[in-house]
Scaffold this active site. Structure first.
Site, PDB file in Angstrom:
ATOM      1  N   HIS A 120      44.898  46.703  35.743  1.00  0.00           N
ATOM      2  CA  HIS A 120      43.814  46.047  36.471  1.00  0.00           C
ATOM      3  C   HIS A 120      44.292  44.655  36.878  1.00  0.00           C
ATOM      4  CE1 HIS A 120      39.890  44.018  36.970  1.00  0.00           C
ATOM      5  NE2 HIS A 120      39.329  45.207  37.024  1.00  0.00           N
ATOM      6  N   ASP A 197      45.075  45.789  27.103  1.00  0.00           N
ATOM      7  CA  ASP A 197      43.764  45.777  27.753  1.00  0.00           C
ATOM      8  C   ASP A 197      43.042  47.055  27.357  1.00  0.00           C
ATOM      9  OD1 ASP A 197      41.577  45.982  29.426  1.00  0.00           O
ATOM     10  OD2 ASP A 197      42.702  45.763  31.293  1.00  0.00           O
ATOM     11  N   GLN A 200      38.822  50.015  29.101  1.00  0.00           N
ATOM     12  CA  GLN A 200      38.421  51.388  29.420  1.00  0.00           C
ATOM     13  C   GLN A 200      38.517  52.321  28.215  1.00  0.00           C
ATOM     14  OE1 GLN A 200      36.992  52.383  32.186  1.00  0.00           O
ATOM     15  NE2 GLN A 200      37.202  50.368  33.135  1.00  0.00           N
ATOM     16  N   LYS A 223      31.313  47.606  29.254  1.00  0.00           N
ATOM     17  CA  LYS A 223      31.916  48.937  29.377  1.00  0.00           C
ATOM     18  C   LYS A 223      31.563  49.820  28.181  1.00  0.00           C
ATOM     19  CE  LYS A 223      34.890  47.456  32.753  1.00  0.00           C
ATOM     20  NZ  LYS A 223      35.175  48.004  34.070  1.00  0.00           N
ATOM     21  N   CYS A 361      40.290  47.407  41.755  1.00  0.00           N
ATOM     22  CA  CYS A 361      40.980  46.230  41.213  1.00  0.00           C
ATOM     23  C   CYS A 361      42.354  46.612  40.682  1.00  0.00           C
ATOM     24  CB  CYS A 361      40.152  45.554  40.123  1.00  0.00           C
ATOM     25  SG  CYS A 361      38.638  44.799  40.727  1.00  0.00           S
TER      26      CYS A 361
END
Length: 403
Positions: A120, A197, A200, A223, A361
């Site tokens: 991202h 990261d 998700q 999220k 993104c």
């Protein structure tokens, strides 16, 4: 808990769009919020609205107790070794910026920073800015033809002894899953600082940061069925303690004079100003919601549903899938033949189907796929097989109209 009972906890899902019941397949962009999260935030504003850590009155004491209790929940939720390793931010983006800014003094000219090619923008741009400040060099970790991270290429890049390796746990655009424990282990053997990261991943799988053994792990509340405006930065205590603060001001100080300032200890040192108190409390309610679910069953159901979605799109014909694997998590990226993704999304919306269309993104990833963008359908705990069937039926009608 049966699915209808579970879905009834999400008030947004009860609405219709031009006479069509809402079919929400955009959870990867932001999840819907259960009533208990909304209620927790409302309760704070109705009964405990005060700043934290600062006052002697009962409202502040109650607010502080609730706020800090979420830090303890998060420590347990991701298995951090101590509560001081949990830093509240305003989202994944701020978390990564905090790390990238904080490492400035530790990065030298010519230092190598490796970035996942499916990352991202939030896991690309802060590192580019760090490179501008320090003279470091950015190199992307290539992907294979089937959109997985190229392990051989990664190992070759590690021979160059990178200072930082920035990975995604799950691609927000494609849903592809990285073997982060293996990747982090290889990066650490090369002497790199590692950041993952997890924006998700956090809502779709159990995350154990000590098992992954990464130096930093970041994610957002919105999220994972929590509110917008709140995120988490996990870091190893010694590395967190070495970061220069991204923001300075109130709350993060120990003493201030016009001659000098002494910063406070962790976690306060990296939490300047009034924090997102209601949002943190809402995030705590979201953790309670997730932990009350039968986790193994939910994860198995989501995998089955995503595979069903992938197969149904393939069987529809004239649909191109990108990086579709049976171990993907949460999302499917696709296009309908050569039709513009935005046209497909608008026609789906006219039938009550909410999907994401664009570059997600992840413009470098789209460029590597020779795409200007694509559609993405993503699921959550509230997604049903009936939702997928409605989506496929709507796609069939869009295909008939456009092709």
């Amino acid at each position: 808990m049966d699915l209808s009972t579970l879905r009834s906890q999400f008030p947004t899902l009860a609405q219709s769009n031009d006479g069509y019941p809402l079919c929400y397949l955009d959870t990867a962009a932001t999840s819907q919020k259960p009533q208990q999260v909304i209620d927790a935030m409302n309760h704070y504003y109705h009964h405990d609205n005060a700043n934290v850590h600062r006052a002697a009155h009962q409202l502040s004491a109650r607010a502080t107790s609730q706020y800090e209790a979420v830090r303890d929940k998060l420590r347990q939720f991701i298995n951090a070794s101590q509560r001081e390793e949990i830093i509240f931010t305003h989202g994944t983006t701020e978390s990564i910026n905090t790390v990238a800014n904080g490492l400035t003094a530790q990065i030298k000219q010519g230092s190598l920073i490796l970035i996942d090619s499916a990352a991202h923008h939030a896991n690309i741009v802060p590192w580019q800015e760090l490179a501008k400040r320090t003279g470091a060099i950015i190199k992307p970790i290539p992907l294979t033809q089937d959109c997985r991270l190229d392990i051989d290429a990664f190992e070759a890049l590690l021979q160059q002894k990178p200072a930082i390796v920035a990975l995604c746990h799950v691609s927000n655009a494609l849903g592809t899953l990285n073997p982060v424990k293996e990747l982090v282990s290889k990066a650490k053997q090369a002497g790199a600082i590692t950041l993952v990261d997890g924006a998700q991943a956090i809502a779709h799988m159990s995350v154990d940061v000590q098992s992954i053994d990464c130096d930093f792990y970041v994610f957002s509340g919105h999220k994972m069925y929590g509110p917008t405006g709140v995120g988490v930065l996990y870091g190893r205590f010694d590395l967190l303690d070495s970061l220069s603060p991204l923001m300075t001001g109130g709350e993060m100080i120990k003493t201030v004079s016009f001659e000098s300032t002494e910063f406070n200890q962790l976690p306060n040192r990296l939490e300047a100003g009034t924090p997102p108190i209601a949002e943190v409390i809402g995030l705590g309610a979201a953790i309670d919601f997730i932990q009350a679910l039968p986790t193994a069953q939910i994860h198995a159901k989501e995998r089955e549903l995503l595979n069903y979605l992938q197969d149904a799109l393939e069987n529809l014909g004239d649909v191109v899938l990108y990086g579709a694997h049976k171990d993907n998590v949460g999302a499917v990226a696709f296009n309908l033949a050569d039709e513009h993704h935005q046209d497909v999304g608008i026609l789906l919306d006219q039938q009550g189907i909410a999907v994401r269309c664009g570059h997600h993104c992840a413009m470098p990833l789209m460029q590597s796929l020779s795409l200007k963008g694509c559609c993405r359908a993503s699921i959550g705990v509230y997604t049903s097989k009936a939702d997928i069937d409605r989506f496929i039926a709507a796609m069939a009608s869009v295909k008939e109209l456009l092709l």
